[in-house]
Design an enzyme around this catalytic site. Structure first.
Site, mmCIF file in Angstrom:
data_model
loop_
_atom_site.group_PDB
_atom_site.id
_atom_site.type_symbol
_atom_site.label_atom_id
_atom_site.label_comp_id
_atom_site.label_asym_id
_atom_site.label_seq_id
_atom_site.Cartn_x
_atom_site.Cartn_y
_atom_site.Cartn_z
ATOM 1 N N CYS A 63 0.820 -1.216 0.000
ATOM 2 C CA CYS A 63 0.000 0.000 0.000
ATOM 3 C C CYS A 63 0.853 1.265 0.000
ATOM 4 O O CYS A 63 1.680 1.456 0.892
ATOM 5 C CB CYS A 63 -0.915 -0.017 1.225
ATOM 6 S SG CYS A 63 -1.829 1.513 1.472
ATOM 7 N N TYR A 195 -5.455 5.236 -9.014
ATOM 8 C CA TYR A 195 -6.579 4.406 -8.567
ATOM 9 C C TYR A 195 -7.867 4.788 -9.298
ATOM 10 O O TYR A 195 -8.663 3.919 -9.654
ATOM 11 C CB TYR A 195 -6.776 4.546 -7.056
ATOM 12 C CG TYR A 195 -5.772 3.786 -6.240
ATOM 13 C CD1 TYR A 195 -6.033 2.486 -5.805
ATOM 14 C CD2 TYR A 195 -4.543 4.353 -5.898
ATOM 15 C CE1 TYR A 195 -5.111 1.769 -5.066
ATOM 16 C CE2 TYR A 195 -3.614 3.654 -5.151
ATOM 17 C CZ TYR A 195 -3.900 2.357 -4.738
ATOM 18 O OH TYR A 195 -2.974 1.654 -4.007
#
Length: 329
Positions: A63, A195
């Site tokens: 992440c 994203y």
């Protein structure tokens, strides 16, 4: 990527139908601050004093948001003062799992929990919201201080100065105002932009995300043709917030998220800049490409339904960046 609803787990992906195919990121749920004396920070409640051994990080090496916290933990000299539990890279129907079979994953070092949601529920049994990383946990009060990476790195930047004896400042007072619009553009179009492109479920939503992404990369390339760092000759949090996206770009975002107009290695200044930051003392150890590649390609079955983990580019992050020429005289 499920979520908790009134303390109950639901395997539920982001709802893009109601947003016209657009990916909309959820807000962080816990917004307290660790401060030097335990007083309240800009949000949340007080009572979280900076002390060695009191706090623990739950992170994923995959992440980019959690990566920010790991980098600042290394930069500020907090590795001996704040422990870390690393989740498994696969994020499937149960969300982040605290297993240790995958090399580099540690399991839960504090409570032996199986799922990260158990840590959220320990802090708030009726929790409603996404279960995300990073999580900054207070061992003494047994609760979550914060799961907002942008604020955790600012805590690490200054709250623990007397604990570590490290007074390096990546958010200096005189640069705070000019840093904000740079952070804002990079967050919206680059950090989150990849994203928004990758998780788009309509052509319109994808186009709306991918063009600003590359407009911003072109803008940053121009800045770095003249400046060594985003804010001039001094490295700041803006650089580290950008780095965690750039270091993943060619191996995952370029292909997996369809951000394929150019690679970072195709930008001379951006590529040299990424190498310099990667080679910064302590930073390379926070980068785990096995976790990064496996997580993205294996976890997102809405994008890669057969979960085939491909071979990926292997850029040489150890090549000399040669950016000293851009330092101020």
């Amino acid at each position: 990527m499920g979520l908790l609803v009134d303390g109950n787990w639901q395997d539920q992906w982001y709802d893009t139908k109601s947003s016209g195919g657009k990916f909309v990121r959820s807000e962080a749920s816990f917004r307290n601050w660790v401060t030097a004396d335990g007083s309240a920070g800009p949000s949340g409640e007080g009572g979280f004093k900076a002390e060695s051994g009191r706090y623990h990080l739950y992170v994923s090496y995959a992440c980019p948001w959690a990566h920010r916290a790991l980098i600042f933990r290394a930069l500020i000299g907090l590795t001996d003062h704040i422990g870390v539990s690393v989740v498994d890279p696969d994020m499937l129907s149960d969300g982040w799992e605290l297993k240790s079979a995958f090399p580099g994953a540690t399991g839960d070092k504090l409570y032996g929990a199986t799922f990260l949601r158990e840590i959220y529920l320990k802090a708030k049994p009726d929790m409603t919201g996404r279960v995300t990383v990073p999580v900054l946990w207070d061992i003494e009060r047994e609760t979550i201080v914060s799961n907002e990476s942008a604020e955790i790195i600012r805590m690490f930047n200054s709250a623990f100065n007397e604990v570590t004896g490290n007074h390096d400042d990546y958010w200096p007072e005189h640069l705070r105002a000019p840093i904000e619009p740079v952070n804002a553009r990079i967050y919206d179009t680059v950090n989150n932009g990849v994203y928004k492109a990758g998780f788009a479920t309509s052509q319109e939503a994808y186009d709306e995300a991918v063009h600003p992404l590359f407009d911003s990369l072109d803008w940053i390339e121009d800045i770095l043709s003249r400046n060594r760092y985003l804010m001039g000759d001094r490295i700041t949090e803006a650089d580290w917030r950008l780095f965690t996206t750039l270091v993943r770009f060619d191996k995952v975002y370029h292909t997996h998220f369809k951000c394929n107009r150019q690679r970072i290695v195709d930008y001379p200044n951006l590529w040299a800049y990424v190498r310099e930051l990667y080679q910064w003392p302590g930073v390379a150890e926070t980068v785990n490409f096995d976790h990064i590649v496996h997580h993205y390609y294996y976890s997102h079955d809405t994008i890669n339904p057969h979960r085939i983990v491909p071979i990926t580019a292997d850029p040489d992050f150890h090549a000399a960046p040669n950016r000293e020429r851009l330092s101020a005289a």
